[in-house]
Design a protein around this motif. Structure first.
Motif, mmCIF file in Angstrom:
data_model
loop_
_atom_site.group_PDB
_atom_site.id
_atom_site.type_symbol
_atom_site.label_atom_id
_atom_site.label_comp_id
_atom_site.label_asym_id
_atom_site.label_seq_id
_atom_site.Cartn_x
_atom_site.Cartn_y
_atom_site.Cartn_z
ATOM 1 N N GLY A 101 0.835 -1.213 -0.097
ATOM 2 C CA GLY A 101 0.201 0.014 0.108
ATOM 3 C C GLY A 101 0.923 1.175 -0.114
ATOM 4 N N TRP A 102 0.114 2.237 -0.376
ATOM 5 C CA TRP A 102 0.621 3.579 -0.419
ATOM 6 C C TRP A 102 -0.128 4.732 0.583
ATOM 7 C CZ3 TRP A 102 5.480 5.245 -1.881
ATOM 8 C CH2 TRP A 102 6.232 4.731 -2.617
ATOM 9 N N PHE A 160 -4.864 6.743 3.512
ATOM 10 C CA PHE A 160 -4.853 5.907 2.315
ATOM 11 C C PHE A 160 -4.750 6.535 1.155
ATOM 12 C CE2 PHE A 160 -5.303 1.977 0.016
ATOM 13 C CZ PHE A 160 -6.022 1.900 -0.732
ATOM 14 N N VAL A 161 -3.838 5.892 0.306
ATOM 15 C CA VAL A 161 -3.783 6.319 -1.134
ATOM 16 C C VAL A 161 -3.952 5.449 -2.055
ATOM 17 C CG1 VAL A 161 -2.243 7.160 -2.993
ATOM 18 C CG2 VAL A 161 -2.077 8.256 -0.502
ATOM 19 N N ALA A 162 -3.499 4.332 -2.001
ATOM 20 C CA ALA A 162 -3.598 3.052 -3.040
ATOM 21 C C ALA A 162 -3.291 1.872 -2.440
ATOM 22 C CB ALA A 162 -2.992 3.275 -4.286
ATOM 23 N N ALA A 163 -3.754 0.625 -2.722
ATOM 24 C CA ALA A 163 -2.915 -0.532 -2.531
ATOM 25 C C ALA A 163 -3.210 -1.617 -3.592
ATOM 26 C CB ALA A 163 -3.640 -1.222 -1.252
ATOM 27 N N ILE A 164 -2.361 -2.626 -3.647
ATOM 28 C CA ILE A 164 -2.325 -3.742 -4.591
ATOM 29 C C ILE A 164 -2.259 -4.996 -4.196
ATOM 30 C CG2 ILE A 164 0.103 -3.372 -5.115
ATOM 31 C CD1 ILE A 164 -0.532 -3.623 -8.073
ATOM 32 N N CYS A 165 -2.780 -5.994 -4.597
ATOM 33 C CA CYS A 165 -2.760 -7.363 -3.796
ATOM 34 C C CYS A 165 -1.343 -8.037 -4.520
ATOM 35 C CB CYS A 165 -3.834 -8.219 -4.663
ATOM 36 S SG CYS A 165 -3.832 -8.699 -6.435
ATOM 37 N N ARG A 166 -1.124 -9.224 -4.180
ATOM 38 C CA ARG A 166 0.075 -9.787 -4.414
ATOM 39 C C ARG A 166 0.486 -9.981 -5.855
ATOM 40 N NH1 ARG A 166 -0.421 -14.738 0.091
ATOM 41 N NH2 ARG A 166 -2.022 -15.200 -1.241
ATOM 42 N N LYS A 167 -0.469 -10.391 -6.346
ATOM 43 C CA LYS A 167 -0.148 -10.711 -7.820
ATOM 44 C C LYS A 167 -0.506 -9.427 -8.623
ATOM 45 C CE LYS A 167 0.922 -14.984 -6.860
ATOM 46 N NZ LYS A 167 2.244 -15.273 -6.892
ATOM 47 N N VAL A 196 7.387 -1.822 -5.708
ATOM 48 C CA VAL A 196 5.921 -1.120 -5.791
ATOM 49 C C VAL A 196 6.190 0.295 -6.183
ATOM 50 C CG1 VAL A 196 5.635 -0.674 -3.433
ATOM 51 C CG2 VAL A 196 3.524 -0.900 -4.923
ATOM 52 N N TYR A 197 5.215 0.624 -7.085
ATOM 53 C CA TYR A 197 5.292 2.064 -7.661
ATOM 54 C C TYR A 197 3.909 2.730 -7.563
ATOM 55 C CZ TYR A 197 9.062 -0.109 -10.416
ATOM 56 O OH TYR A 197 10.100 -0.986 -10.789
ATOM 57 N N LEU A 198 3.959 4.132 -7.624
ATOM 58 C CA LEU A 198 2.875 4.938 -7.478
ATOM 59 C C LEU A 198 3.105 6.182 -8.347
ATOM 60 C CD1 LEU A 198 0.159 5.622 -5.992
ATOM 61 C CD2 LEU A 198 1.367 7.478 -4.583
ATOM 62 N N GLN A 199 2.415 5.987 -9.709
ATOM 63 C CA GLN A 199 2.469 6.801 -10.449
ATOM 64 C C GLN A 199 1.535 7.978 -10.163
ATOM 65 O OE1 GLN A 199 4.334 7.388 -13.418
ATOM 66 N NE2 GLN A 199 3.551 9.229 -13.376
ATOM 67 N N MET A 200 1.821 9.373 -10.220
ATOM 68 C CA MET A 200 0.989 10.387 -9.601
ATOM 69 C C MET A 200 0.951 11.482 -11.049
ATOM 70 S SD MET A 200 1.846 10.763 -5.667
ATOM 71 C CE MET A 200 3.624 11.562 -5.870
ATOM 72 N N ASN A 201 -0.123 11.788 -11.269
ATOM 73 C CA ASN A 201 -0.448 12.629 -12.445
ATOM 74 C C ASN A 201 -1.186 13.989 -12.076
ATOM 75 O OD1 ASN A 201 1.171 10.966 -14.156
ATOM 76 N ND2 ASN A 201 -0.717 10.024 -14.571
ATOM 77 N N SER A 202 -0.786 15.065 -12.587
ATOM 78 C CA SER A 202 -1.924 16.214 -12.414
ATOM 79 C C SER A 202 -1.851 16.625 -10.957
ATOM 80 C CB SER A 202 -3.218 15.946 -12.679
ATOM 81 O OG SER A 202 -3.435 15.760 -14.335
ATOM 82 N N VAL A 231 4.022 13.523 3.282
ATOM 83 C CA VAL A 231 5.235 12.409 3.396
ATOM 84 C C VAL A 231 4.412 11.280 2.821
ATOM 85 C CG1 VAL A 231 6.522 10.934 4.482
ATOM 86 C CG2 VAL A 231 6.695 13.551 5.174
ATOM 87 N N TYR A 232 4.914 10.575 1.714
ATOM 88 C CA TYR A 232 4.255 9.165 1.376
ATOM 89 C C TYR A 232 4.997 8.074 1.670
ATOM 90 C CZ TYR A 232 1.433 11.977 -1.893
ATOM 91 O OH TYR A 232 0.364 12.849 -2.218
ATOM 92 N N TYR A 233 4.350 7.134 2.306
ATOM 93 C CA TYR A 233 4.927 5.948 2.930
ATOM 94 C C TYR A 233 4.463 4.582 2.351
ATOM 95 C CZ TYR A 233 5.554 8.924 7.126
ATOM 96 O OH TYR A 233 5.986 9.795 7.928
ATOM 97 N N CYS A 234 5.406 3.792 1.967
ATOM 98 C CA CYS A 234 4.940 2.587 1.417
ATOM 99 C C CYS A 234 4.745 1.666 2.790
ATOM 100 C CB CYS A 234 6.084 2.120 0.883
ATOM 101 S SG CYS A 234 6.281 0.197 -0.013
ATOM 102 N N ALA A 235 3.900 0.665 2.512
ATOM 103 C CA ALA A 235 3.372 -0.221 3.746
ATOM 104 C C ALA A 235 3.053 -1.642 3.195
ATOM 105 C CB ALA A 235 2.134 0.149 4.386
ATOM 106 N N ALA A 236 3.363 -2.703 3.899
ATOM 107 C CA ALA A 236 3.064 -4.136 3.294
ATOM 108 C C ALA A 236 2.606 -4.871 4.640
ATOM 109 C CB ALA A 236 4.362 -4.657 3.175
#
Length: 124
Positions: free
Chosen positions: A35-36, A47-54, A79-85, A93-98
């Motif tokens: 997650g981000w 919360f910003v975004a999350a993605i499953c294992r696959k 893991v990536y977070l593409q941010m536009n606009s 501060v953006y955190y990565c979490a698992a």
């Protein structure tokens, strides 16, 4: 436990794009939901975004849908977070979490592994 290291944060003008990266230490990276989340001064971590294992299932906060995209590369343990606009209100501060689980979480309390964070500052 997994060690997480974010990178890519910077100071930029509103309207621009930015991609954040989070590198994980473990070869079992693919067993973690990622997650981000972000935290602005005086605000709770959100919360910003999350993605499953696959990578087949993602969730994005309503306020960022269409602007932010989470993705992952399990071969690179990243893991990536593409941010536009980007907007000034994206400054945080953006955190990565698992978490070692198949479920995808939007609640920050569900994550039990955190990176140190990377600062994103968007000027108007």
């Amino acid at each position: 436990q997994v060690q997480l290291v974010e990178s890519g944060g910077c100071f930029l003008q509103a309207g621009g794009p930015l991609r954040l990266s989070c590198a994980a230490s473990r070869r079992t990276f693919s067993s973690y939901t990622m997650g981000w989340l972000r935290q602005a001064p005086g605000w709770e971590r959100e919360f910003v975004a999350a993605i499953c294992r696959k990578g087949a299932i993602t969730q994005h906060a309503d306020s960022e849908k269409g602007r932010f995209t989470i993705s992952r590369d399990n071969d690179k343990n990243t893991v990536y977070l593409q941010m536009n606009s980007l907007k000034p209100e994206d400054t945080a501060v953006y955190y990565c979490a698992a978490r070692d689980t198949p479920a995808v979480f939007t609640n920050r309390y569900e994550y039990n592994n955190w990176g140190q964070g990377t600062q994103v500052t968007v000027s108007s």
